[in-house]
Design a protein around this motif. Structure first.
Motif, short mmCIF file in Angstrom:
data_model
loop_
_atom_site.label_atom_id
_atom_site.label_comp_id
_atom_site.label_asym_id
_atom_site.label_seq_id
_atom_site.Cartn_x
_atom_site.Cartn_y
_atom_site.Cartn_z
N THR A 287 -8.70 7.68 2.09
CA THR A 287 -7.47 6.90 1.91
C THR A 287 -7.74 5.42 2.12
OG1 THR A 287 -6.12 8.77 2.61
CG2 THR A 287 -5.11 6.58 2.71
N ASP A 288 -8.48 5.10 3.17
CA ASP A 288 -8.78 3.69 3.45
C ASP A 288 -9.59 3.07 2.32
OD1 ASP A 288 -7.42 4.02 5.80
OD2 ASP A 288 -9.23 4.25 7.05
N ALA A 289 -10.56 3.83 1.78
CA ALA A 289 -11.41 3.30 0.70
C ALA A 289 -10.60 3.06 -0.57
CB ALA A 289 -12.57 4.26 0.43
N VAL A 290 -9.69 4.00 -0.88
CA VAL A 290 -8.85 3.84 -2.08
C VAL A 290 -7.99 2.60 -1.95
CG1 VAL A 290 -6.92 4.83 -3.35
CG2 VAL A 290 -8.86 6.28 -2.71
N ASP A 291 -7.39 2.40 -0.79
CA ASP A 291 -6.56 1.22 -0.59
C ASP A 291 -7.37 -0.06 -0.77
OD1 ASP A 291 -4.43 2.85 -0.11
OD2 ASP A 291 -4.55 2.72 2.09
N ALA A 292 -8.59 -0.06 -0.22
CA ALA A 292 -9.43 -1.26 -0.32
C ALA A 292 -9.82 -1.54 -1.77
CB ALA A 292 -10.68 -1.09 0.55
N VAL A 293 -10.18 -0.49 -2.51
CA VAL A 293 -10.59 -0.66 -3.91
C VAL A 293 -9.41 -1.11 -4.77
CG1 VAL A 293 -11.35 0.59 -5.96
CG2 VAL A 293 -12.57 0.88 -3.80
N ASP A 294 -8.25 -0.50 -4.55
CA ASP A 294 -7.08 -0.89 -5.34
C ASP A 294 -6.73 -2.35 -5.10
OD1 ASP A 294 -6.91 1.59 -6.44
OD2 ASP A 294 -5.28 2.30 -5.15
N MET A 295 -6.82 -2.78 -3.88
CA MET A 295 -6.50 -4.17 -3.58
C MET A 295 -7.51 -5.10 -4.26
SD MET A 295 -6.10 -6.02 0.14
CE MET A 295 -4.71 -4.96 0.52
N ALA A 296 -8.80 -4.73 -4.20
CA ALA A 296 -9.81 -5.56 -4.84
C ALA A 296 -9.63 -5.58 -6.35
CB ALA A 296 -11.21 -5.05 -4.48
N GLN A 297 -9.29 -4.42 -6.93
CA GLN A 297 -9.09 -4.34 -8.38
C GLN A 297 -7.93 -5.22 -8.82
OE1 GLN A 297 -11.03 -2.19 -10.75
NE2 GLN A 297 -10.20 -3.98 -11.81
N GLY A 298 -6.89 -5.23 -8.02
CA GLY A 298 -5.75 -6.07 -8.35
C GLY A 298 -6.15 -7.53 -8.44
N GLY A 299 -6.97 -7.97 -7.50
CA GLY A 299 -7.41 -9.35 -7.54
C GLY A 299 -8.29 -9.63 -8.75
N ASP B 171 -8.30 -7.96 -11.59
CA ASP B 171 -7.47 -7.89 -12.80
C ASP B 171 -6.68 -9.17 -12.99
OD1 ASP B 171 -8.43 -5.38 -13.26
OD2 ASP B 171 -6.63 -4.33 -12.53
N THR B 172 -6.16 -9.69 -11.93
CA THR B 172 -5.40 -10.93 -12.04
C THR B 172 -6.30 -12.07 -12.52
OG1 THR B 172 -3.87 -10.25 -10.30
CG2 THR B 172 -4.01 -12.61 -10.78
N ALA B 173 -7.49 -12.14 -11.97
CA ALA B 173 -8.42 -13.19 -12.38
C ALA B 173 -8.81 -13.02 -13.85
CB ALA B 173 -9.67 -13.17 -11.49
N THR B 174 -9.03 -11.76 -14.24
CA THR B 174 -9.39 -11.50 -15.64
C THR B 174 -8.25 -11.85 -16.57
OG1 THR B 174 -10.87 -9.70 -14.96
CG2 THR B 174 -10.13 -9.72 -17.26
N ARG B 175 -7.04 -11.46 -16.18
CA ARG B 175 -5.89 -11.80 -17.01
C ARG B 175 -5.73 -13.31 -17.12
NH1 ARG B 175 -3.45 -7.73 -13.97
NH2 ARG B 175 -2.25 -9.27 -12.80
N ARG B 176 -5.89 -13.98 -16.04
CA ARG B 176 -5.75 -15.43 -16.07
C ARG B 176 -6.78 -16.04 -17.02
NH1 ARG B 176 -3.59 -18.79 -12.68
NH2 ARG B 176 -5.52 -20.01 -12.53
N MET B 177 -8.01 -15.57 -16.93
CA MET B 177 -9.05 -16.10 -17.81
C MET B 177 -8.71 -15.80 -19.27
SD MET B 177 -13.14 -15.25 -17.84
CE MET B 177 -12.82 -13.52 -18.25
N ASN B 178 -8.28 -14.56 -19.55
CA ASN B 178 -7.93 -14.19 -20.93
C ASN B 178 -6.74 -15.00 -21.43
OD1 ASN B 178 -9.98 -12.30 -20.95
ND2 ASN B 178 -8.63 -10.58 -20.42
N GLN B 179 -5.77 -15.22 -20.54
CA GLN B 179 -4.59 -15.98 -20.94
C GLN B 179 -4.93 -17.44 -21.21
OE1 GLN B 179 -1.82 -15.14 -17.77
NE2 GLN B 179 -1.86 -12.94 -18.22
N MET B 180 -5.83 -18.00 -20.42
CA MET B 180 -6.26 -19.37 -20.66
C MET B 180 -7.05 -19.46 -21.97
SD MET B 180 -5.08 -21.48 -18.46
CE MET B 180 -6.11 -22.89 -18.85
N THR B 181 -7.88 -18.44 -22.23
CA THR B 181 -8.64 -18.41 -23.49
C THR B 181 -7.70 -18.31 -24.69
OG1 THR B 181 -10.54 -17.38 -22.40
CG2 THR B 181 -10.41 -17.18 -24.80
#
Length: 697
Positions: free
Chosen positions: A153-165, A167-177
């Motif tokens: 459970t702890d590992a899933v929470d940590a991975v999901d939080m990291a993925q969210g960050g 994904d946001t960075a990727t979206r931002r880059m794609n949106q700027m492109t």
């Protein structure tokens, strides 16, 4: 001695020793000891040893040691205990392995650094392995698995939080492109609008690019307003230059439309005059296309060759028959494809050369039948009854290219495919093998095979495009002249048993239109075409005795003009349409409709032309009033309807029913084909001339 007996003896000896020791004391008081517990039975001993066994072998051995000293029932019970113990030992072993797998899977999960997508993906894979290990740990207690569940459970929470960050960075880059790319596209589109008047396509491209930038701005949900602000200003500022370009384009289009309208008005004017100037035969009142000496506008095939037609008309365009030889021109068929019209094949004609005055154009539709299968190709003996089309010599047919032979029309194949002139087929050069003939693949009479040509000294094999097929012969190299040959060329069929394919009919009815424009382009002459190619059908007689009805359906084609000087419609060109005629042989009348018009621009027209009820003569002529009592040369009138509004009756139409020969397949004696011409008017604004061809249904 059995184990049980040995144990009993040992117990007796021990008891005796204890008794003797008691008797040796000074006290005469006798003290009685409790009897010793009975020794364990073999069954009990086995139960104890089975329960204590830590291997499958030890459990089985504990039973095997007493199986001779226990009853059968006890043996069965002991074996059950052995099986249970073995199952427990196996389960414990599985549990140990599963615990080891859990520990390994848990140890593989690393959530200490999840800064990249690769690290997140690796952690997700390790989490999946632990989840699977927990699923597989069926022999591990829930208590033992609890710590691993918590770690999962702890590992899933940590991975999901990291993925969210991430994904946001990727979206931002794609949106700027997306914003940057859309901006570049818009700037390029705006640059294309500067300078000369832009095209509508360029303006549309700029509008599309602006819409793309606005979409990118709206889609930048993860970007800050400050980050999107420069692009928003760019989008806001782009509207004005695009609108300015559109205004310039609209002004240019208005001018172009005015020019196009003027050009169409001029075309309509000239076509209107070309159709309306003396459209009728001054003697018969009809578009007479059969007697050139009577009509002012005629067209017919030149002999039996449908590769040429001849048009004749009075250059004075008066109301009296003039010198029709003033304009007497042969038009040749072109290679331009013309779509069939309601089943009748189309062909285009034109005239060219220094002796041609002005320009000519014609389109003719013909009722040409389909190809049919004939006899087998050939054999050395044709036999009786005839089964083969040709007599072969050594498996080959000598091609007769003389003008009296039908062979030229049957020569085909891609090797001969050329449009004009003579195509040569050379012997190899150099020719080390001394070849004396050339071989060419092709077809003859619809059967594929190989042509062979043997040139004589000083000649080269050649083929010249004929009206139908190709003329095969030899070119004399010295003076570069070509002549047909009936000896130089042979054809070997690939399969002599193959059926020949007979060409379509060489006798058929045709209809169409023709147009002449004077050399200065000011004077146009348009009319219709109706003729029979080849041998005309036998004259019809006896229709007065025919009863019943018949429907004829086919196509129509011609020229039209809607001409107005008062702001009305100006439209002109050629048309195709559907023709339907209903014949009533009981009262010898016929009427029809021309509808489903397609105009010069390829768009449909909501038009129809009524061919008013006319008379059918005994010989099949369609002319006169329905009762046939008026002048038989008077053509019946037409009614042109546009968008549901009928014009007054005017113009004329006439025609002929053809081919009522009684055959085994059609003994009815009803004519099979109807052709004719028509001229229609729409008030003072519209004129139309055309022809039709239809088949009995």
């Amino acid at each position: 001695m059995s184990t049980y007996k040995k144990l009993t003896t040992i117990a007796a000896v021990a008891a005796l020793a204890i008794g003797l020791a008691a008797c040796g004391g000074g006290d005469d008081t006798t003290m009685e000891m409790p009897p010793p517990p009975p020794p364990p039975t073999p069954y009990e001993m086995a139960v104890t040893n089975i329960a204590a066994a830590d291997t499958e072998e030890a459990a089985q051995a504990a039973y095997d040691a007493v199986k001779d000293d226990v009853t059968a029932a006890q043996g069965e019970m002991l074996q059950m205990r052995v099986d249970a113990r073995i199952a427990a030992i196996q389960m414990a072993a599985r549990a140990d392995a599963q615990k080891m797998a859990l520990a390994d899977a848990a140890g593989a999960i690393d959530t200490s650094d999840l800064s990249t997508q690769a690290l997140v993906d690796a952690a997700r894979a390790a989490i999946a392995d632990l989840r699977q290990a927990l699923t597989d740990a069926a022999d591990v207690s829930e208590a033992d698995k609890a710590m691993y569940m918590t770690q999962l459970t702890d590992a899933v929470d940590a991975v999901d939080m990291a993925q969210g960050g991430i994904d946001t960075a990727t979206r931002r880059m794609n949106q700027m492109t997306a914003l940057s790319d859309a901006s570049d596209t818009l700037q390029a589109a705006l640059s294309a609008l500067s300078g000369v008047t832009p095209t509508q396509d360029q303006i549309d491209a700029a509008n599309t690019a602006l819409a793309g930038l606005n979409t990118a701005i709206t889609g930048g949900a993860d970007l800050t307003d400050a980050e999107k602000a420069p692009y928003q200003r760019e989008a806001d500022n782009a509207g004005m230059p695009i609108q300015t370009a559109q205004n310039a384009r609209d002004l240019a289009d208005d001018d172009a439309n005015d020019q196009a309208a003027r050009a169409m008005r001029l075309t309509a004017s000239r076509m209107y005059g070309g159709i309306g100037a003396a459209p009728l035969n001054p003697t018969t009142g009809d578009l007479d296309n059969t007697a050139a000496t009577q009509g002012t506008r005629t067209a017919a095939y030149t002999g039996t060759n449908d590769a040429d037609i001849r048009v004749r008309f009075d250059s004075d365009r008066g109301t009296e028959a003039g010198d029709v030889t003033d304009m007497n021109q042969v038009l040749e068929a072109t290679d331009m494809a013309v779509a069939a019209n309601h089943g009748w094949e189309g062909k285009q004609y034109t005239a060219s050369g220094t002796d041609v005055s002005g320009t000519y154009e014609a389109v003719v539709y013909s009722d040409v039948g389909a190809s049919t299968m004939g006899r087998k190709f050939g054999n050395a003996e044709i036999g009786t009854p005839q089964q083969y089309e040709y007599t072969l010599t050594n498996g080959m047919l000598t091609i007769d290219a003389s003008t009296t032979s039908a062979h030229a029309a049957r020569v085909g194949g891609s090797s001969f495919d050329h449009t004009a002139g003579v195509k040569l087929f050379q012997l190899p050069s150099p020719n080390p093998s001394g070849a004396t003939r050339v071989s060419i693949s092709g077809s003859f009479h619809g059967v594929s095979g190989t042509y062979t040509c043997t040139p004589t000294d000083g000649t080269t094999c050649g083929a010249e495009k004929a009206a139908r097929g190709f003329t095969l012969g030899l070119r004399t190299d010295a003076d570069n002249t070509f002549a047909a040959s009936d000896t130089a060329w042979t054809f070997r069929p690939g399969n002599p048993e193959a059926r020949v394919t007979d060409m379509p009919d060489t006798n058929y009815s045709s209809y169409g239109w023709w147009l002449h424009k004077s050399a200065d382009g000011r004077t146009w002459t348009a009319s219709a075409f109706v003729d029979d190619k080849g041998t005309a059908p036998a004259d019809i007689t006896g229709l007065d005795a025919l009863n019943g009805t018949a429907t004829y359906m086919g196509g129509a084609a011609g020229k039209y003009s809607l001409f107005s000087l008062t702001g009305g419609t100006n439209d002109a060109g050629h048309f195709t349409a559907r023709a339907t005629l209903e014949a009533d042989f009981d009262d010898d009348t016929i009427e029809g409709t021309i509808d489903q018009f397609m105009g010069a621009d390829g768009e449909s027209r909501d038009w129809s032309v009524e061919l008013m009820k006319s008379h059918i003569t005994d010989a099949g002529a369609l002319i006169g009033t329905p009762d046939g009592t008026t002048d038989a040369t008077a053509a019946q009138q037409t009614v042109w309807t546009i968008d549901g509004v009928e014009a007054r009756a005017g113009g004329q139409w006439s025609g002929n029913l053809k081919d009522n020969a009684v055959t085994a397949t059609d003994p009815s004696g009803v004519p099979k084909v109807a052709t004719g011409t028509f001229h229609s008017v729409y008030a003072l604004d519209g004129r139309m001339v055309g022809a039709f061809g239809a088949n009995k249904q």
